[in-house]
Design an enzyme around this catalytic site. Sequence first.
Site, PDB file in Angstrom:
ATOM      1  N   GLU A  40       0.829  -1.209   0.000  1.00  0.00           N
ATOM      2  CA  GLU A  40       0.000   0.000   0.000  1.00  0.00           C
ATOM      3  C   GLU A  40       0.861   1.256   0.000  1.00  0.00           C
ATOM      4  O   GLU A  40       0.594   2.203  -0.734  1.00  0.00           O
ATOM      5  CB  GLU A  40      -0.892   0.031   1.255  1.00  0.00           C
ATOM      6  CG  GLU A  40      -2.018  -0.949   1.242  1.00  0.00           C
ATOM      7  CD  GLU A  40      -2.982  -0.685   0.112  1.00  0.00           C
ATOM      8  OE1 GLU A  40      -3.055   0.452  -0.356  1.00  0.00           O
ATOM      9  OE2 GLU A  40      -3.641  -1.635  -0.310  1.00  0.00           O
ATOM     10  N   TYR A 123      -7.598   5.227   3.239  1.00  0.00           N
ATOM     11  CA  TYR A 123      -7.530   4.258   2.151  1.00  0.00           C
ATOM     12  C   TYR A 123      -6.677   3.047   2.542  1.00  0.00           C
ATOM     13  O   TYR A 123      -7.087   1.888   2.390  1.00  0.00           O
ATOM     14  CB  TYR A 123      -6.965   4.922   0.882  1.00  0.00           C
ATOM     15  CG  TYR A 123      -6.772   3.929  -0.226  1.00  0.00           C
ATOM     16  CD1 TYR A 123      -7.838   3.557  -1.036  1.00  0.00           C
ATOM     17  CD2 TYR A 123      -5.535   3.309  -0.434  1.00  0.00           C
ATOM     18  CE1 TYR A 123      -7.686   2.606  -2.025  1.00  0.00           C
ATOM     19  CE2 TYR A 123      -5.374   2.361  -1.423  1.00  0.00           C
ATOM     20  CZ  TYR A 123      -6.445   2.020  -2.216  1.00  0.00           C
ATOM     21  OH  TYR A 123      -6.303   1.069  -3.184  1.00  0.00           O
ATOM     22  N   ASP A 141      -9.470   4.671  -3.985  1.00  0.00           N
ATOM     23  CA  ASP A 141      -8.349   5.516  -4.412  1.00  0.00           C
ATOM     24  C   ASP A 141      -8.810   6.357  -5.612  1.00  0.00           C
ATOM     25  O   ASP A 141     -10.000   6.385  -5.939  1.00  0.00           O
ATOM     26  CB  ASP A 141      -7.117   4.659  -4.744  1.00  0.00           C
ATOM     27  CG  ASP A 141      -7.339   3.807  -5.983  1.00  0.00           C
ATOM     28  OD1 ASP A 141      -8.496   3.691  -6.442  1.00  0.00           O
ATOM     29  OD2 ASP A 141      -6.358   3.253  -6.510  1.00  0.00           O
TER      30      ASP A 141
END
Length: 357
Positions: A40, A123, A141
């Site tokens: 991520e 997120y 996103d």
Amino acid sequence: MSAASDNRWFGDLLLSWYAENGRQLPWRETHDPYKIWISEVVLQQTRVEQGLPYYLRLTNRFPTVADLAEAKEDEVLKYWQGLGYYSRARNLHAAAKHVCNNLNGHMPATYEGLKALKGVGDYTAADIAALAYGLPHAAIDGNGYRVLARVFGINTPIDSTQGKKEFARLGAELVSTDNPGNFNQGLMDLGATICTPQNPQCDNCPLSGKCYALANKQWQQLPVKEKKTKVHDRYFYYFQITLPDGRIIANQRKGKDIWTGLFDFPMIENATELEQKDLFAGKDFKALRKRMKGLSVVKEGKSIKHQLSHQTLHATLFFCTATAATLKDCEQAVTAGEFDELAIPRLIELLREKEDP
Ligand code: SF4
């Protein structure tokens, strides 16, 4: 019928498309929250193709959160070199230390716990929670915002507070409770490969039968953004100074500017472009000359324009010699081999690639 069941078609279509078309990526093969977290952070502001080798290198060198926590920051930055946004690497490293020092080395297992880690936003926390623990959190996103804005015809700016709330509400309503990880990954993949910013492939899109933007020829208008990002220019004049014993002077960047902790060279920055005669006649160059005894500019390298997200850097490298140097705390004299081991910004790599003295 509830709103959630009204919109169940969305998750169903997305998940069957993803099962057929999802990209195979190593962090999708694991439930290890640490590895998913690395992916991520690497992929924030970075395309998958560019980020994948970094993910592999990082998880190979630091296979567990403890390995990362024990590493020196310089080494972590070296592994990050070229990815940009170096605060991501520093936050990741600090958070790994926190996990090891305060959480017995266990990654948090809730959205809230993940979000409390340094550098982890909505997120990232949602995606780790969904992929690692199967928790029903929608991770939206830029790709996801685009798909949702187009399919549901949402005009609220995606970068406004109201927009963030509206999309978060919609995401929470749509996310699959059976497979939230694949739902999030599917949304990202669909936006990255089919519902692209320019020329979306609506003919190949599983959502085309329900898409507002397609039906109303609105894909160019959606999503809406409130603020235009302002880009500003900066002019960097670098001096690669070689001492009589062959060592060169490296400068470790401090403060809140770009590239904190990385190494470059002594430099002069100006808000506008400088003629060479004005650069060498200016007070900053005089101050440099005072510290670098016998400073002589041997050669001017070519200039490079280097784009960061909010800044355009115009950099020139001058090759110099000096007979002796009074170094600042942030500077050190190193051999060329030692310099190559330091974490340096991509711009310095490019400047050095282009020119050898
Ligand atoms: S139909 Fe076209 S605009 Fe609509 S979501 Fe699919 S690719 Fe995007």
